[in-house]
Design an enzyme around this catalytic site. Sequence first.
Site, PDB file in Angstrom:
ATOM      1  N   ALA A 254     -12.695  -6.001  42.301  1.00 19.93           N
ATOM      2  CA  ALA A 254     -12.230  -4.773  42.969  1.00 19.93           C
ATOM      3  C   ALA A 254     -10.715  -4.738  43.124  1.00 19.93           C
ATOM      4  CB  ALA A 254     -12.912  -4.631  44.327  1.00 19.93           C
ATOM      5  N   THR A 255     -10.002  -5.646  42.445  1.00 20.31           N
ATOM      6  CA  THR A 255      -8.549  -5.704  42.623  1.00 20.31           C
ATOM      7  C   THR A 255      -7.789  -5.083  41.462  1.00 20.31           C
ATOM      8  OG1 THR A 255      -8.590  -7.937  41.660  1.00 20.31           O
ATOM      9  CG2 THR A 255      -8.603  -7.775  44.069  1.00 20.31           C
TER      10      THR A 255
ATOM     11  N   GLY B 279      -8.069  -1.759  38.108  1.00 22.40           N
ATOM     12  CA  GLY B 279      -8.752  -0.807  37.245  1.00 22.40           C
ATOM     13  C   GLY B 279      -9.980  -0.125  37.806  1.00 22.40           C
ATOM     14  N   ILE B 280     -11.078  -0.263  37.086  1.00 22.44           N
ATOM     15  CA  ILE B 280     -12.320   0.437  37.428  1.00 22.44           C
ATOM     16  C   ILE B 280     -12.852  -0.004  38.796  1.00 22.44           C
ATOM     17  CG2 ILE B 280     -14.757   0.660  36.731  1.00 22.44           C
ATOM     18  CD1 ILE B 280     -13.789   0.663  33.810  1.00 22.44           C
ATOM     19  N   GLY B 281     -12.740  -1.297  39.097  1.00 21.51           N
ATOM     20  CA  GLY B 281     -13.247  -1.815  40.377  1.00 21.51           C
ATOM     21  C   GLY B 281     -12.492  -1.222  41.556  1.00 21.51           C
TER      22      GLY B 281
ATOM     23  N   SER C 243     -20.332  -2.868  28.581  1.00 20.87           N
ATOM     24  CA  SER C 243     -19.300  -2.214  27.777  1.00 20.87           C
ATOM     25  C   SER C 243     -19.948  -1.604  26.545  1.00 20.87           C
ATOM     26  CB  SER C 243     -18.281  -3.278  27.347  1.00 20.87           C
ATOM     27  OG  SER C 243     -17.506  -2.799  26.281  1.00 20.87           O
TER      28      SER C 243
ATOM     29  N   TYR D 125     -16.719 -11.520  24.262  1.00 23.77           N
ATOM     30  CA  TYR D 125     -16.790 -10.441  25.248  1.00 23.77           C
ATOM     31  C   TYR D 125     -17.984  -9.531  24.935  1.00 23.77           C
ATOM     32  CZ  TYR D 125     -15.413  -6.090  27.630  1.00 23.77           C
ATOM     33  OH  TYR D 125     -15.399  -4.952  28.408  1.00 23.77           O
TER      34      TYR D 125
HETATM   35  N1  LIG Z   1     -11.557  -0.217  30.999  1.00 27.43           N
HETATM   36  C1  LIG Z   1     -12.426   0.018  30.028  1.00 27.43           C
HETATM   37  O1  LIG Z   1     -12.228   0.898  29.155  1.00 27.43           O
HETATM   38  C2  LIG Z   1     -13.699  -0.756  29.960  1.00 27.43           C
HETATM   39  C3  LIG Z   1     -14.546  -0.535  28.861  1.00 27.43           C
HETATM   40  C4  LIG Z   1     -15.759  -1.215  28.811  1.00 27.43           C
HETATM   41  C5  LIG Z   1     -16.117  -2.068  29.832  1.00 27.43           C
HETATM   42  N2  LIG Z   1     -15.270  -2.295  30.877  1.00 27.43           N
HETATM   43  C6  LIG Z   1     -15.712  -3.223  31.931  1.00 27.43           C
HETATM   44  O2  LIG Z   1     -15.367  -2.709  33.200  1.00 27.43           O
HETATM   45  C7  LIG Z   1     -15.100  -3.790  34.112  1.00 27.43           C
HETATM   46  C8  LIG Z   1     -13.740  -3.560  34.759  1.00 27.43           C
HETATM   47  O3  LIG Z   1     -12.769  -3.574  33.724  1.00 27.43           O
HETATM   48  P1  LIG Z   1     -11.277  -3.054  33.892  1.00 27.43           P
HETATM   49  O4  LIG Z   1     -10.938  -2.377  32.636  1.00 27.43           O
HETATM   50  O5  LIG Z   1     -11.096  -2.401  35.193  1.00 27.43           O
HETATM   51  O6  LIG Z   1     -10.514  -4.473  33.857  1.00 27.43           O
HETATM   52  P2  LIG Z   1      -9.332  -5.110  34.741  1.00 27.43           P
HETATM   53  O7  LIG Z   1      -8.311  -4.104  35.024  1.00 27.43           O
HETATM   54  O8  LIG Z   1      -8.919  -6.325  33.992  1.00 27.43           O
HETATM   55  O9  LIG Z   1     -10.093  -5.537  36.072  1.00 27.43           O
HETATM   56  C9  LIG Z   1     -10.990  -6.601  36.055  1.00 27.43           C
HETATM   57  C10 LIG Z   1     -11.236  -7.083  37.446  1.00 27.43           C
HETATM   58  O10 LIG Z   1     -12.142  -8.207  37.376  1.00 27.43           O
HETATM   59  C11 LIG Z   1     -11.553  -9.273  38.116  1.00 27.43           C
HETATM   60  N3  LIG Z   1     -12.019 -10.571  37.636  1.00 27.43           N
HETATM   61  C12 LIG Z   1     -11.896 -11.098  36.400  1.00 27.43           C
HETATM   62  N4  LIG Z   1     -12.436 -12.319  36.369  1.00 27.43           N
HETATM   63  C13 LIG Z   1     -12.904 -12.569  37.604  1.00 27.43           C
HETATM   64  C14 LIG Z   1     -13.562 -13.645  38.191  1.00 27.43           C
HETATM   65  N5  LIG Z   1     -13.839 -14.754  37.506  1.00 27.43           N
HETATM   66  N6  LIG Z   1     -13.923 -13.571  39.490  1.00 27.43           N
HETATM   67  C15 LIG Z   1     -13.649 -12.453  40.216  1.00 27.43           C
HETATM   68  N7  LIG Z   1     -13.013 -11.393  39.709  1.00 27.43           N
HETATM   69  C16 LIG Z   1     -12.643 -11.453  38.418  1.00 27.43           C
HETATM   70  C17 LIG Z   1     -10.081  -9.082  37.953  1.00 27.43           C
HETATM   71  O11 LIG Z   1      -9.387  -9.848  38.919  1.00 27.43           O
HETATM   72  P3  LIG Z   1      -7.829 -10.214  38.746  1.00 27.43           P
HETATM   73  O12 LIG Z   1      -7.113  -8.962  39.171  1.00 27.43           O
HETATM   74  O13 LIG Z   1      -7.630 -11.352  39.672  1.00 27.43           O
HETATM   75  O14 LIG Z   1      -7.609 -10.558  37.313  1.00 27.43           O
HETATM   76  C18 LIG Z   1      -9.972  -7.585  38.151  1.00 27.43           C
HETATM   77  O15 LIG Z   1     -10.065  -7.254  39.515  1.00 27.43           O
HETATM   78  C19 LIG Z   1     -15.163  -5.067  33.283  1.00 27.43           C
HETATM   79  O16 LIG Z   1     -16.417  -5.674  33.432  1.00 27.43           O
HETATM   80  C20 LIG Z   1     -15.001  -4.568  31.847  1.00 27.43           C
HETATM   81  O17 LIG Z   1     -15.624  -5.419  30.914  1.00 27.43           O
HETATM   82  C21 LIG Z   1     -14.063  -1.661  30.956  1.00 27.43           C
END
Ligand SMILES: NC(=O)c1ccc[n+]([C@@H]2O[C@H](COP(=O)([O-])OP(=O)(O)OC[C@H]3O[C@@H](n4cnc5c(N)ncnc54)[C@H](OP(=O)(O)O)[C@@H]3O)[C@@H](O)[C@H]2O)c1
Length: 327
Positions: A54-55, A57-59, A181, A210
Amino acid sequence: MAHSLSRLLDAALDRSVVLGYTSIGSGVRRRLPHWPADPAPGSMAGRRVVVTGATSGIGEAMARSFLDLGATVHLLGRNPDKVADYARELRTQVPNADVVEEVCDVADLDAVRAWCADLAGRVPALHGLVHNAGAMPPERSESPQGHETTLACHVLGPHLMTSLLRDLLVAGPASVVWMSSGGMYGASLHAADADDLEFRRGEYDGVQAYARTKRMQVVLADAWAETLRGSGVLVESMHPGWATTPGVTSSLPRFDKLTRRVQRTPADGADTAVWLVATRPASGPHHFWHDRRQRPTTVGWQREEDPAMRARLLTYVAEQTGGAALS
Ligand SMILES: NC(=O)c1ccc[n+]([C@@H]2O[C@H](COP(=O)([O-])OP(=O)(O)OC[C@H]3O[C@@H](n4cnc5c(N)ncnc54)[C@H](OP(=O)(O)O)[C@@H]3O)[C@@H](O)[C@H]2O)c1
């Protein structure tokens, strides 16, 4: 008739990928007659949701949307400073925001055990759990227990967390959502990979690891949905399309540049997860969603999951985590 046409257009967008996954896809779908109603304002009041990752992007966007619906939101991240900073921001932005800060590395099974035990002592029930944390490391790396990072973060940690929070989820009852994804369409679980779930063989390919672990999430969510059927707990998986986030910018810079103008907002990427938890629609086998509608889990030439490989994955996950044995 209007609904049939609208569903056809929706499916065509999905098959075209580029149109469906972008802001064009969600923009068009929102105008179609079959687009389901938004959750009612305040509909999450008195309900408690955990959002992992939750820190960023999407979270981040998802946490905000749940708060706007009146939920108590547990912001879970692995970096305590980032969790505290975002909690502070939310408390400033949203009047009476009920935000709980949670620190846990979901890829670290010992940390997951400790955090789940702690949470169980603090809250009586959960109404939502979104396994959103995700990563795409370029090089092979391992969790503290020696598991490959994407497997640990996307599959093993969330499985253990779901197992250990089961009583709280039933008490809700909760909706559990696995954020997979669209990349999972590019990866099947082959019998040939049965002995290499940890990506040790050959040269490591971060994008493949991934995509395969995102496919595993869909398989696991489906197995959890069956296991918890009748308990009141609903389990779904979904993909968010392509959303502009720090994760995409850092992990896929070229893709990011190419598609940036048509990417969705993070809130748009989070939309289906929020809607699933807030409205709890019925769902059928595979339980895989995108843009508020169930989607196929295989496309074109792909076959359904090999049952032996599915069983191998479920056994491995249970053995390695000590979590629930699913079938
Ligand atoms: N954005 C897209 O277009 C897209 C497309 C397909 C799927 N997704 C999925 O959507 C989800 C969110 O993606 P996002 O794009 O928002 O990515 P992001 O910006 O990289 O955010 C990922 C979040 O997950 C946290 N995280 C990673 N490893 C972790 C761990 N071991 N324990 C706890 N927290 C952890 C990160 O923490 P830190 O801030 O500490 O790194 C960050 O808060 C992911 O599962 C991704 O695979 C996204």
